[in-house]
Design a protein around this motif. Structure first.
Motif, PDB file in Angstrom:
ATOM      1  N   ALA A 123      -5.663   7.407  -8.019  1.00 56.20           N
ATOM      2  CA  ALA A 123      -6.220   6.703  -9.027  1.00 56.20           C
ATOM      3  C   ALA A 123      -5.684   5.457  -8.913  1.00 56.20           C
ATOM      4  CB  ALA A 123      -5.798   7.189 -10.609  1.00 56.20           C
ATOM      5  N   ALA A 124      -4.246   5.267  -8.553  1.00 58.72           N
ATOM      6  CA  ALA A 124      -3.643   3.970  -8.452  1.00 58.72           C
ATOM      7  C   ALA A 124      -4.212   3.065  -7.177  1.00 58.72           C
ATOM      8  CB  ALA A 124      -2.090   4.023  -8.268  1.00 58.72           C
ATOM      9  N   ARG A 125      -4.263   4.048  -6.249  1.00 60.12           N
ATOM     10  CA  ARG A 125      -5.086   3.512  -4.819  1.00 60.12           C
ATOM     11  C   ARG A 125      -6.623   3.163  -5.236  1.00 60.12           C
ATOM     12  NH1 ARG A 125      -2.496   4.610  -0.225  1.00 60.12           N
ATOM     13  NH2 ARG A 125      -1.349   6.322  -0.552  1.00 60.12           N
ATOM     14  N   SER A 126      -7.144   3.411  -6.169  1.00 64.25           N
ATOM     15  CA  SER A 126      -8.525   3.172  -6.309  1.00 64.25           C
ATOM     16  C   SER A 126      -8.735   1.953  -6.818  1.00 64.25           C
ATOM     17  CB  SER A 126      -9.147   4.094  -7.292  1.00 64.25           C
ATOM     18  OG  SER A 126      -8.614   3.995  -8.620  1.00 64.25           O
ATOM     19  N   CYS A 127      -7.540   1.083  -7.407  1.00 67.58           N
ATOM     20  CA  CYS A 127      -7.521  -0.238  -7.832  1.00 67.58           C
ATOM     21  C   CYS A 127      -6.686  -0.997  -7.298  1.00 67.58           C
ATOM     22  CB  CYS A 127      -7.490  -0.185  -9.432  1.00 67.58           C
ATOM     23  SG  CYS A 127      -6.029   0.267  -9.809  1.00 67.58           S
ATOM     24  N   ARG A 166       8.820  -8.979  -6.103  1.00 67.50           N
ATOM     25  CA  ARG A 166       9.201  -9.888  -5.347  1.00 67.50           C
ATOM     26  C   ARG A 166       8.551  -9.765  -3.821  1.00 67.50           C
ATOM     27  NH1 ARG A 166      15.755  -9.107  -6.452  1.00 67.50           N
ATOM     28  NH2 ARG A 166      16.060 -10.989  -7.218  1.00 67.50           N
ATOM     29  N   GLY A 167       7.716  -8.729  -3.781  1.00 70.42           N
ATOM     30  CA  GLY A 167       7.133  -8.567  -2.462  1.00 70.42           C
ATOM     31  C   GLY A 167       7.783  -7.621  -1.428  1.00 70.42           C
ATOM     32  N   ASN A 168       8.799  -7.027  -1.985  1.00 67.20           N
ATOM     33  CA  ASN A 168       9.616  -6.116  -1.206  1.00 67.20           C
ATOM     34  C   ASN A 168       8.831  -4.864  -0.832  1.00 67.20           C
ATOM     35  OD1 ASN A 168      11.367  -8.185  -0.826  1.00 67.20           O
ATOM     36  ND2 ASN A 168      12.557  -7.199  -2.395  1.00 67.20           N
ATOM     37  N   TYR A 227      -3.368  -0.672  -6.930  1.00 68.89           N
ATOM     38  CA  TYR A 227      -2.491  -0.915  -7.955  1.00 68.89           C
ATOM     39  C   TYR A 227      -1.163  -0.960  -7.131  1.00 68.89           C
ATOM     40  CZ  TYR A 227      -0.042  -0.245 -12.427  1.00 68.89           C
ATOM     41  OH  TYR A 227       0.444  -0.371 -13.476  1.00 68.89           O
ATOM     42  N   TYR A 228      -0.443  -2.023  -7.717  1.00 69.54           N
ATOM     43  CA  TYR A 228       1.046  -2.176  -7.622  1.00 69.54           C
ATOM     44  C   TYR A 228       1.868  -2.177  -8.668  1.00 69.54           C
ATOM     45  CZ  TYR A 228       0.147  -7.211  -7.275  1.00 69.54           C
ATOM     46  OH  TYR A 228      -0.116  -8.505  -7.876  1.00 69.54           O
ATOM     47  N   GLY A 229       3.423  -1.995  -8.649  1.00 66.19           N
ATOM     48  CA  GLY A 229       4.183  -2.037  -9.662  1.00 66.19           C
ATOM     49  C   GLY A 229       4.306  -0.567 -10.378  1.00 66.19           C
ATOM     50  N   ALA A 230       4.842  -0.654 -11.576  1.00 64.78           N
ATOM     51  CA  ALA A 230       5.057   0.689 -12.180  1.00 64.78           C
ATOM     52  C   ALA A 230       3.802   0.959 -12.909  1.00 64.78           C
ATOM     53  CB  ALA A 230       6.202   0.651 -13.269  1.00 64.78           C
ATOM     54  N   GLY A 231       3.404   2.401 -12.837  1.00 63.68           N
ATOM     55  CA  GLY A 231       2.137   2.673 -13.677  1.00 63.68           C
ATOM     56  C   GLY A 231       2.232   4.165 -14.252  1.00 63.68           C
ATOM     57  N   THR A 232       1.422   4.511 -15.183  1.00 60.77           N
ATOM     58  CA  THR A 232       1.467   5.969 -15.538  1.00 60.77           C
ATOM     59  C   THR A 232      -0.006   6.298 -15.676  1.00 60.77           C
ATOM     60  OG1 THR A 232       3.332   5.575 -16.825  1.00 60.77           O
ATOM     61  CG2 THR A 232       1.928   7.575 -17.409  1.00 60.77           C
ATOM     62  N   GLY A 286       0.666  -1.137   0.067  1.00 62.04           N
ATOM     63  CA  GLY A 286       0.093   0.145  -0.131  1.00 62.04           C
ATOM     64  C   GLY A 286       0.777   1.321  -0.087  1.00 62.04           C
ATOM     65  N   ASN A 287       2.036   1.208  -0.073  1.00 62.16           N
ATOM     66  CA  ASN A 287       2.932   2.415  -0.102  1.00 62.16           C
ATOM     67  C   ASN A 287       3.127   2.807  -1.778  1.00 62.16           C
ATOM     68  OD1 ASN A 287       4.006   2.412   2.425  1.00 62.16           O
ATOM     69  ND2 ASN A 287       4.945   0.374   1.701  1.00 62.16           N
ATOM     70  N   TYR A 288       3.138   4.185  -1.887  1.00 63.51           N
ATOM     71  CA  TYR A 288       3.083   4.576  -3.423  1.00 63.51           C
ATOM     72  C   TYR A 288       4.005   5.876  -3.300  1.00 63.51           C
ATOM     73  CZ  TYR A 288      -1.086   2.047  -4.518  1.00 63.51           C
ATOM     74  OH  TYR A 288      -2.100   1.184  -4.503  1.00 63.51           O
ATOM     75  N   VAL A 289       4.576   6.201  -4.402  1.00 65.49           N
ATOM     76  CA  VAL A 289       5.256   7.383  -4.662  1.00 65.49           C
ATOM     77  C   VAL A 289       5.027   7.754  -6.290  1.00 65.49           C
ATOM     78  CG1 VAL A 289       7.285   6.910  -3.322  1.00 65.49           C
ATOM     79  CG2 VAL A 289       7.286   5.869  -5.653  1.00 65.49           C
TER      80      VAL A 289
END
Ligand code: MV4
Length: 493
Positions: free
Chosen positions: A261-265, A316-318, A267-272, A218-221
Motif C-alpha cells: 500500500a505504501a509503495r503504491s503512492c 534528511r535523505g538517508n 510513500y516515505y517516512g513513518a506511516g500506518t 524505495g526501501n521499506y520495512v
C-alpha cells in the motif's frame, strides 16, 4: 538539519524534542497564548508565540509557522499528529519554502487522504479489500445493484472521512437510499466533499494496524502490528503491541500488504496501514495514516527503534538505518491514553486544574506527558494529557504492570480515563484477547468503576472511621480512636 521546528504542542512536542536533543539537533517550539506556561515551551531551545488559543489562529497557521521556521533558521518542520500533520498543502508549502517536511510528500498525503484514492492505489498491488466499490457512487440504481450483489448489511463511507463521520450502516434495501443521502449530506457538511462508496459491513472486527517506514530510495520495512480495538466514538483508549491474535504467518502477510500500500503512492517516512480483521483472521485494508501516530510508543518498546529518530533520518535523505531482518518483536507493550474525560459520565471532556499530578515510575513504565502539577487543562485542544505505557516480557506481565502504574498514578482536580483503563485490562475478554471494536459497548458499565476507584475507596474508609469515632464519643466510651491513613485528609471546620 541542525535545527528543527515542532509544529505541535503538549506531549508530542516533548516527545519529538527529546529525540532531537539526543541527536544534537536544536529545537524551536511554536505555541499559542493558552500554552505559554507549558513544559514544551520551556524545553525548546527557542520558543515563539504564534497567536491566540484557538487552533485556527495558532497551530493551524501554516503561513506563520513557516515564517517562524525561516526566521529562526530551522531547517525542518516536524508536524507531530493532528493539526497540520496530514495536510498535503502544508507539506508542499514547507518544501516550497526550502525547508524539510519531516513526514511524507504532499503527493502521498493527497492520495491516502482520499479513501477512494487509497483503495484504488492499493488495489493495484493486490492488497485485500472488503467487497465493495472503488469509485464514488454516482447513480442510486447502480449502487443498489452493487449492494444487492454484496448482500446487506452494507456500510456507506465518505471518501474524505475520518472519525466515523459520513459513515452509515444500511441494514436492508428499504433504507438504502435514505442512508446514502444522509451519509452524503453529513460528508458534505464535515469535509466539503460528498463522495461516498459502499462496502460489505464487517460486524465485530478487530482493528489492527501495521507500522511501517520507508526512505526516499524505495526501501521499506514494517514494524509489526498494534492492536487498537478498545475504542469509543472512534477514539482509541488502549493500544498494544503485538496483537494477541495474530500468527507469525498472518503478521508477515499483513506487513507485506502494508508495504505494498505504501509503495503504491511512493510513500516515505513513518506511516500506518489500518486493517479490519474478522474472527477467521481474514484481514482487509481500511486506510493509511500518513503521520506518526499517538500510539507509536508501543511499537518503539517492542522493537527498540526510535521512530522519530528514523523519521528525521529519512527526511534528511538517508537510507533506512535497518532492514526487515534486523527487526524482531521483544516483549509486550500496552498503552493507556490518559484523557481528561469522565468515564462515569459518558467520557465527557473534563476541564479544570491538575491540582495534584504524580506520574508512576519504576521498571518498564514510560509516561509521555505534557502538563505539570498546578496547570489548567485548556478546553481548546485534545483532552489527552498523557500516555501511560507498560512494557514487560509477556502480555500478562504487561497488564499487571499497567495496573500497578495506574495505582501509582495520582491525579487530583480532574476526572481521567485511568480508572477505566484499570477496569478494562482486567476484564476476562481483554485478558484472554477475545475482544473486538465493540468491547466498550458490549462490556462496559460506569458502575463497574466504583470498585476500581481508589479515591472513592479511600473516602469510604475515612467516612467509616469518622462515624466510628463519633459513635464512641457520643456513647462516652473510652475506646480506641480509629484513624484512617490517607493522602486525602478530611478537612474539619
Ligand atoms: C468498517 C467497519 C466494518 N465494515 N468497514 C470506522 C472508522 C473508519 N476508519 C473505518 N471504520 C470501520 N469500517 C467495514 N467494511 C467498521 C468500522 C468501525 C471501526 C473500525 C475500526 C475501529 C473501530 C471501529 C468502530 C466502529 C466501526
Amino acid at each position: 538539519m541542525q535545527k528543527i521546528l515542532i509544529a505541535n504542542r503538549g506531549e508530542i512536542a516533548m516527545r519529538v524534542m527529546r529525540t532531537a536533543k539526543e541527536m544534537g539537533i536544536k529545537t524551536v517550539a511554536v505555541y499559542s497564548e493558552a500554552d505559554r506556561n507549558m513544559p514544551f515551551v520551556r524545553y525548546a531551545d527557542e520558543a515563539v508565540c504564534i497567536g491566540p488559543a484557538l487552533s485556527a489562529q495558532s497551530y493551524l497557521r501554516a503561513d506563520k509557522i513557516i515564517e517562524v521556521a525561516l526566521k529562526t533558521g530551522a531547517e525542518g518542520i516536524h508536524p507531530g499528529y493532528g493539526f497540520l500533520s496530514e495536510n498535503a498543502s502544508f507539506s508542499k508549502a514547507v518544501s516550497d519554502a526550502g525547508l524539510i517536511f519531516i513526514g511524507p510528500s504532499a503527493h502521498s498525503i493527497e492520495i491516502m487522504g482520499s479513501k477512494i484514492g487509497a483503495k484504488q492505489a492499493a488495489k493495484k498491488f493486490n492488497v485485500p479489500m472488503v467487497p465493495g466499490t472503488e469509485e464514488p457512487l454516482k447513480d442510486i440504481e447502480e449502487a443498489r445493484k452493487v449492494a444487492r450483489s454484496i448482500g446487506f448489511p452494507i456500510l456507506v463511507k465518505a471518501s474524505a472521512g475520518g472519525g466515523g463521520k459520513g459513515m452509515r450502516v444500511v441494514e436492508n434495501e428499504a433504507e438504502f437510499e435514505e442512508q446514502i443521502r444522509a451519509a452524503k449530506s453529513e460528508a458534505l457538511n464535515a469535509f466539503g466533499n460528498d463522495d461516498v462508496f459502499i462496502e460489505k459491513y464487517v460486524g465485530a472486527p478487530k482493528h489492527i494496524e501495521i507500522q511501517l517506514m520507508g526512505d526516499q530510495h524505495g526501501n521499506y520495512v514494517y514494524l509489526f502490528e498494534r492492536e487498537c480495538s478498545v475504542q469509543r466514538r472512534h477514539q482509541k483508549l488502549i493500544e498494544e503491541a503485538p496483537s494477541s491474535c495474530l500468527t507469525p504467518e498472518i503478521r508477515k502477510a499483513m506487513g507485506e500488504c502494508a508495504i505494498a500500500a505504501a509503495r503504491s503512492c511512493n510513500y516515505y517516512g513513518a506511516g500506518t496501514v489500518e486493517f479490519l480483521v474478522d474472527e477467521k483472521l481474514n484481514f482487509y485494508f481500511l486506510e493509511m495514516n500518513t503521520r506518526l501516530q499517538v500510539e507509536h510508543c508501543v511499537t518503539e518498546m517492542i522493537t527498540g527503534i526510535d521512530l522519530v529518530k528514523e523519521q528525521i533520518n529519512v527526511a534528511r535523505g538517508n537510507k533506512l538505518s535497518f532492514t526487515q531482518d534486523d527487526l524482531k518483536i521483544t516483549g509486550h507493550a500496552i498503552e493507556l491514553r490518559v484523557c481528561a474525560e469522565d468515564p462515569f459520565n459518558n467520557f465527557l471532556p473534563d476541564t479544570g486544574r491538575l491540582e495534584m499530578y504524580q506520574p508512576p515510575k519504576g521498571p518498564g513504565i514510560r509516561v509521555d506527558d505534557g502538563y505539570e502539577e498546578g496547570m489548567d487543562i485548556p478546553i481548546f485542544y485534545d483532552p489527552m494529557i498523557a500516555k501511560l505505557v507498560a512494557y514487560a516480557a509477556t502480555r500478562d506481565e504487561a497488564i499487571d504492570r499497567l495496573c500497578r502504574a495506574i495505582d501509582e498514578y495520582y491525579i487530583k482536580g480532574i476526572q481521567t480515563t485511568l480508572v477505566f483503563g484499570k477496569w478494562a485490562v482486567q476484564t476476562e475478554p481483554f485478558r484472554s484477547g477475545n475482544f473486538d471494536t465493540k468491547f466498550i459497548e458490549k462490556y462496559f458499565k460506569p458502575e463497574y468503576l466504583y470498585h476500581n476507584d481508589p479515591e472513592a475507596e479511600q473516602v469510604a474508609v475515612l467516612l467509616s472511621a469518622e462515624i466510628w469515632n463519633k459513635d464512641k464519643k457520643q456513647s462516652n466510651h473510652a475506646g480506641t480512636q480509629v484513624s484512617a491513613v490517607s493522602k486525602w485528609k478530611i478537612n474539619r471546620a
